[in-house]
Write an enzyme that holds these catalytic residues in place. Structure first.
Site, PDB file in Angstrom:
ATOM      1  N   LEU A   1      -7.099  -0.463   2.935  1.00  0.00           N
ATOM      2  CA  LEU A   1      -7.138   0.979   3.213  1.00  0.00           C
ATOM      3  C   LEU A   1      -6.828   1.760   1.958  1.00  0.00           C
ATOM      4  CD1 LEU A   1      -5.108   0.938   6.527  1.00  0.00           C
ATOM      5  CD2 LEU A   1      -7.594   0.937   6.245  1.00  0.00           C
TER       6      LEU A   1
ATOM      7  N   ASN B   1       0.829  -1.201   0.000  1.00  0.00           N
ATOM      8  CA  ASN B   1       0.000   0.000   0.000  1.00  0.00           C
ATOM      9  C   ASN B   1       0.866   1.255   0.000  1.00  0.00           C
ATOM     10  OD1 ASN B   1      -2.338   1.519   0.093  1.00  0.00           O
ATOM     11  ND2 ASN B   1      -3.221   0.338   1.790  1.00  0.00           N
ATOM     12  N   PHE B   2       0.217   2.404  -0.183  1.00  0.00           N
ATOM     13  CA  PHE B   2       0.858   3.718  -0.098  1.00  0.00           C
ATOM     14  C   PHE B   2       2.016   3.895  -1.074  1.00  0.00           C
ATOM     15  CE2 PHE B   2      -0.789   2.869   4.297  1.00  0.00           C
ATOM     16  CZ  PHE B   2      -1.906   3.672   4.163  1.00  0.00           C
ATOM     17  N   LEU B   3       1.906   3.280  -2.230  1.00  0.00           N
ATOM     18  CA  LEU B   3       2.875   3.559  -3.297  1.00  0.00           C
ATOM     19  C   LEU B   3       2.688   5.017  -3.708  1.00  0.00           C
ATOM     20  CD1 LEU B   3       4.724   3.051  -5.784  1.00  0.00           C
ATOM     21  CD2 LEU B   3       2.709   2.099  -6.940  1.00  0.00           C
TER      22      LEU B   3
ATOM     23  N   THR C   1      -4.337  -3.251  -4.084  1.00  0.00           N
ATOM     24  CA  THR C   1      -5.488  -2.728  -4.823  1.00  0.00           C
ATOM     25  C   THR C   1      -5.059  -1.474  -5.558  1.00  0.00           C
ATOM     26  OG1 THR C   1      -6.155  -1.505  -2.845  1.00  0.00           O
ATOM     27  CG2 THR C   1      -7.298  -3.568  -3.262  1.00  0.00           C
TER      28      THR C   1
HETATM   29  C1  LIG Z   1       5.860 -10.976  -2.874  1.00  0.00           C
HETATM   30  C2  LIG Z   1       5.899  -9.576  -2.624  1.00  0.00           C
HETATM   31  C3  LIG Z   1       5.450  -8.755  -3.858  1.00  0.00           C
HETATM   32  C4  LIG Z   1       5.334  -7.286  -3.503  1.00  0.00           C
HETATM   33  C5  LIG Z   1       4.908  -6.434  -4.704  1.00  0.00           C
HETATM   34  C6  LIG Z   1       3.518  -6.720  -5.233  1.00  0.00           C
HETATM   35  C7  LIG Z   1       3.088  -5.733  -6.312  1.00  0.00           C
HETATM   36  C8  LIG Z   1       2.722  -4.388  -5.761  1.00  0.00           C
HETATM   37  C9  LIG Z   1       2.230  -3.460  -6.816  1.00  0.00           C
HETATM   38  C10 LIG Z   1       1.986  -2.048  -6.311  1.00  0.00           C
HETATM   39  C11 LIG Z   1       0.684  -1.887  -5.589  1.00  0.00           C
HETATM   40  C12 LIG Z   1       0.441  -0.485  -5.143  1.00  0.00           C
HETATM   41  C13 LIG Z   1      -0.851  -0.323  -4.384  1.00  0.00           C
HETATM   42  C14 LIG Z   1      -1.084   1.159  -4.149  1.00  0.00           C
HETATM   43  O1  LIG Z   1      -0.486   1.775  -3.313  1.00  0.00           O
HETATM   44  S1  LIG Z   1      -2.244   1.932  -5.184  1.00  0.00           S
HETATM   45  C15 LIG Z   1      -1.989   3.633  -4.933  1.00  0.00           C
HETATM   46  C16 LIG Z   1      -1.061   4.194  -5.944  1.00  0.00           C
HETATM   47  N1  LIG Z   1      -0.687   5.542  -5.616  1.00  0.00           N
HETATM   48  C17 LIG Z   1      -1.263   6.634  -6.127  1.00  0.00           C
HETATM   49  O2  LIG Z   1      -2.158   6.578  -6.919  1.00  0.00           O
HETATM   50  C18 LIG Z   1      -0.720   7.938  -5.624  1.00  0.00           C
HETATM   51  C19 LIG Z   1      -0.553   8.993  -6.712  1.00  0.00           C
HETATM   52  N2  LIG Z   1       0.177   8.458  -7.844  1.00  0.00           N
HETATM   53  C20 LIG Z   1       1.522   8.211  -7.887  1.00  0.00           C
HETATM   54  O3  LIG Z   1       2.247   8.384  -6.909  1.00  0.00           O
HETATM   55  C21 LIG Z   1       2.071   7.681  -9.205  1.00  0.00           C
HETATM   56  O4  LIG Z   1       1.209   8.052 -10.235  1.00  0.00           O
HETATM   57  C22 LIG Z   1       2.252   6.134  -9.233  1.00  0.00           C
HETATM   58  C23 LIG Z   1       3.325   5.743  -8.218  1.00  0.00           C
HETATM   59  C24 LIG Z   1       0.963   5.403  -8.917  1.00  0.00           C
HETATM   60  C25 LIG Z   1       2.711   5.718 -10.649  1.00  0.00           C
HETATM   61  O5  LIG Z   1       3.797   6.453 -10.995  1.00  0.00           O
HETATM   62  P1  LIG Z   1       4.050   6.964 -12.504  1.00  0.00           P
HETATM   63  O6  LIG Z   1       2.763   7.378 -13.078  1.00  0.00           O
HETATM   64  O7  LIG Z   1       5.163   7.943 -12.428  1.00  0.00           O
HETATM   65  O8  LIG Z   1       4.487   5.638 -13.322  1.00  0.00           O
HETATM   66  P2  LIG Z   1       5.973   5.134 -13.612  1.00  0.00           P
HETATM   67  O9  LIG Z   1       6.518   5.784 -14.840  1.00  0.00           O
HETATM   68  O10 LIG Z   1       6.818   5.269 -12.396  1.00  0.00           O
HETATM   69  O11 LIG Z   1       5.740   3.580 -13.894  1.00  0.00           O
HETATM   70  C26 LIG Z   1       4.862   3.168 -14.901  1.00  0.00           C
HETATM   71  C27 LIG Z   1       4.504   1.717 -14.629  1.00  0.00           C
HETATM   72  O12 LIG Z   1       3.842   1.628 -13.336  1.00  0.00           O
HETATM   73  C28 LIG Z   1       2.572   1.000 -13.519  1.00  0.00           C
HETATM   74  N3  LIG Z   1       1.655   1.542 -12.512  1.00  0.00           N
HETATM   75  C29 LIG Z   1       1.044   2.746 -12.515  1.00  0.00           C
HETATM   76  N4  LIG Z   1       0.270   2.878 -11.422  1.00  0.00           N
HETATM   77  C30 LIG Z   1       0.401   1.735 -10.719  1.00  0.00           C
HETATM   78  C31 LIG Z   1      -0.160   1.273  -9.513  1.00  0.00           C
HETATM   79  N5  LIG Z   1      -1.016   1.991  -8.795  1.00  0.00           N
HETATM   80  N6  LIG Z   1       0.183   0.048  -9.070  1.00  0.00           N
HETATM   81  C32 LIG Z   1       1.035  -0.711  -9.764  1.00  0.00           C
HETATM   82  N7  LIG Z   1       1.586  -0.331 -10.926  1.00  0.00           N
HETATM   83  C33 LIG Z   1       1.268   0.884 -11.388  1.00  0.00           C
HETATM   84  C34 LIG Z   1       2.172   1.332 -14.930  1.00  0.00           C
HETATM   85  O13 LIG Z   1       1.164   0.442 -15.388  1.00  0.00           O
HETATM   86  C35 LIG Z   1       3.492   1.180 -15.649  1.00  0.00           C
HETATM   87  O14 LIG Z   1       3.804  -0.188 -15.805  1.00  0.00           O
HETATM   88  P3  LIG Z   1       3.565  -0.882 -17.251  1.00  0.00           P
HETATM   89  O15 LIG Z   1       2.185  -0.507 -17.688  1.00  0.00           O
HETATM   90  O16 LIG Z   1       4.601  -0.343 -18.190  1.00  0.00           O
HETATM   91  O17 LIG Z   1       3.730  -2.352 -17.031  1.00  0.00           O
END
Ligand SMILES: CCCCCCCCCCCCCC(=O)SCCNC(=O)CCNC(=O)[C@H](O)C(C)(C)COP(=O)(O)OP(=O)(O)OC[C@H]1O[C@@H](n2cnc3c(N)ncnc32)[C@H](O)[C@@H]1OP(=O)(O)O
Length: 449
Positions: free
Chosen positions: A449, A170-172, A206
């Protein structure tokens, strides 16, 4: 609803804000998605393709070993460095909430923004078993400013009949100035590395955006509690053919709660409520399984963030309900500085326990009645706590009361994802036309959350 264009814009913005807690607000309306091959990062990860037919549910890649996980993170651009954010240090805790408060939500007009509190992060990120190194940050080398964050917390999930040792992500958040630079994949890989080091290979997360591939999709719903304030702040318009008085009357809740025996949950209730919640949750296909210690942390440890109630009559606890608070700061408004927002959280009721089939018509009708009263009471509690809107999703059994209790469907959708685990779709409480499905309801029992 017809309103002047300015108001309509604001209302739309508010609804998106309310729905945002996750994701890119510009993409909230459902199914825009790219072809799988266009997800340059996600297509390299152990996640399902959109068209995967799942016969056997389970891990996608189960051959990894924690000994083989690299000891070092991927390199960052020269001006940045990795850090572990120590949330026990008040200054670092401040860094996280400043980053999130200023960047977690897109608000083009800059009229409102999330108002996360220290207490909120202590509650959500420091539950039993939390690890400091799972609070991953990126700082600028020069000023030390925190510019990106992602977190993992431990969680045991049950997906249908299988228990999975897992984390919730969460909180990415990436600072607005560093967007679209592909930092997200690096952050995700780093949190994955740190979690894999602990021999954990699955995660639940999520997002509002569509990624490969949602396990379930739920919809947000919003119940105005203080219609006139929403109107005065300029966030809600007056529908054509309606007067302010009519709107206020429509959303006015009773003065007092209706359920006999409704009271705040206390430490002494833990054993009984823990059992009640576990029994209730057994009906869903995707849940988080709490230990008793986690249960106490989640529902009793934070007085100003989460509110938990029970219904007790003659020594028997028949119902449990909780909600949490996550307000907005209202910027540049002479009269109001904050918008109080309540989010429905976990609940449980024994109303239909005598029917082994969750969908038995009589049982469903009893549950519907019980939940209608309980959630209406919870809205009253939230109103008395000065909350202005109450949010819920189409998950759990919520479809049974959303329409009845005047929750308006939002334009936000929330997708649930499992990392490295393939699973057949799980009902998110929506019909094909995205209305709330009162019959099939949802089989998602986890609330993120
Ligand atoms: C085993 C353990 C595993 C642990 C990990 C499990 C996975 C966890 C996954 C994370 C779960 C997080 C749950 C939460 O916290 S969801 C809440 C996300 N946060 C926000 O919405 C806050 C405001 N937004 C931002 O800070 C940025 O816009 C974010 C950081 C969202 C994207 O920043 P930006 O716009 O500058 O993008 P980029 O150039 O760096 O990167 C582009 C790539 O990122 C993919 N992208 C975009 N948004 C998301 C998103 N919400 N989840 C996953 N991937 C996402 C996108 O499809 C593209 O990939 P691809 O299309 O080319 O493939």
């Amino acid at each position: 609803m017809s309103q002047d264009p300015e108001q309509a814009k604001k209302l739309e913005a508010l609804l998106k804000m309310l729905a945002i807690s996750k994701g890119d607000t510009s993409k909230l309306t459902q199914p825009q998605r790219k072809q799988f091959e266009e997800y340059k990062f996600w297509k390299t990860q152990p996640v399902s393709r959109f068209d995967d037919k799942v016969d056997d549910e389970g891990p996608i890649n189960s051959s990894q070993r924690s000994e083989d996980v690299p000891d070092e993170p991927l390199p960052l651009l020269d001006e940045f460095q990795w850090c572990t954010v120590d949330l026990t240090d008040p200054e670092q805790l401040d860094d996280v909430f400043i980053l999130l408060n200023e960047n977690y939500v897109e608000d083009q007009d800059a009229t409102f923004r999330f108002n996360y509190s220290r207490e909120f992060f202590n509650w959500s990120l420091k539950g039993p078993g939390w690890r400091k190194d799972w609070h991953v940050g990126v700082r600028t080398k020069q000023s030390g400013r925190l510019v990106a964050f992602i977190s993992a917390v431990p969680a045991t999930l049950r997906v249908r009949n299988k228990l999975i040792k897992s984390v919730e992500i969460n909180f990415l958040c990436i600072h607005k100035k560093l967007r679209a630079k592909r930092l997200t994949p690096i952050l995700i890989k780093e949190v994955t590395r740190r979690v894999n080091k602990q021999d954990i290979w699955q995660a639940l997360y999520t997002a509002g955006v569509v990624l490969p591939s949602p396990t379930a999709t739920c919809r947000y719903a919003h119940r105005p509690l203080n219609w006139s304030k929403l109107y005065e702040v300029g966030f809600t318009g007056l529908p054509a053919n309606a007067s302010k008085t009519q709107m206020i009357a429509k959303y006015t809740l009773p003065k007092e709660t209706d359920t006999a025996g409704l009271r705040p949950m206390e430490e002494k209730d833990v054993d009984k409520v823990f059992e009640l919640l576990n029994k209730y949750q057994s009906r869903f296909d995707l849940i988080q399984v709490f230990t008793k210690e986690e249960f106490k942390h989640v529902f009793l440890s934070s007085k100003n963030v989460v509110y938990s109630y029970v219904v007790e009559n003659n020594g028997i606890i028949t119902d449990f309900v909780s909600f949490y608070s996550l307000p907005f700061t209202v910027l540049n408004n002479p009269n109001y500085r904050e918008l109080g927002i309540g989010y429905l959280f976990y609940y449980a009721s024994d109303a239909d326990f005598e029917y082994p089939d969750r969908f038995h018509p009589e049982g469903s009708s009893k549950l519907r009645k019980r939940l209608n009263r309980l959630i209406s009471d919870v809205c009253i509690k939230a109103r008395d706590l000065k909350m202005d809107v109450f949010n819920a999703m189409s998950c759990q059994d919520n479809s049974l009361f959303l329409d009845d209790l005047k929750f308006g469907p939002g334009d936000g959708f929330l997708n649930f994802y499992l990392f490295n685990y393939k699973v057949r779709p799980i009902a998110g409480g929506l019909r094909k036309d995205n209305s709330f499905d009162t019959e099939k309801r949802s089989s998602v029992g986890v609330v993120m959350l």
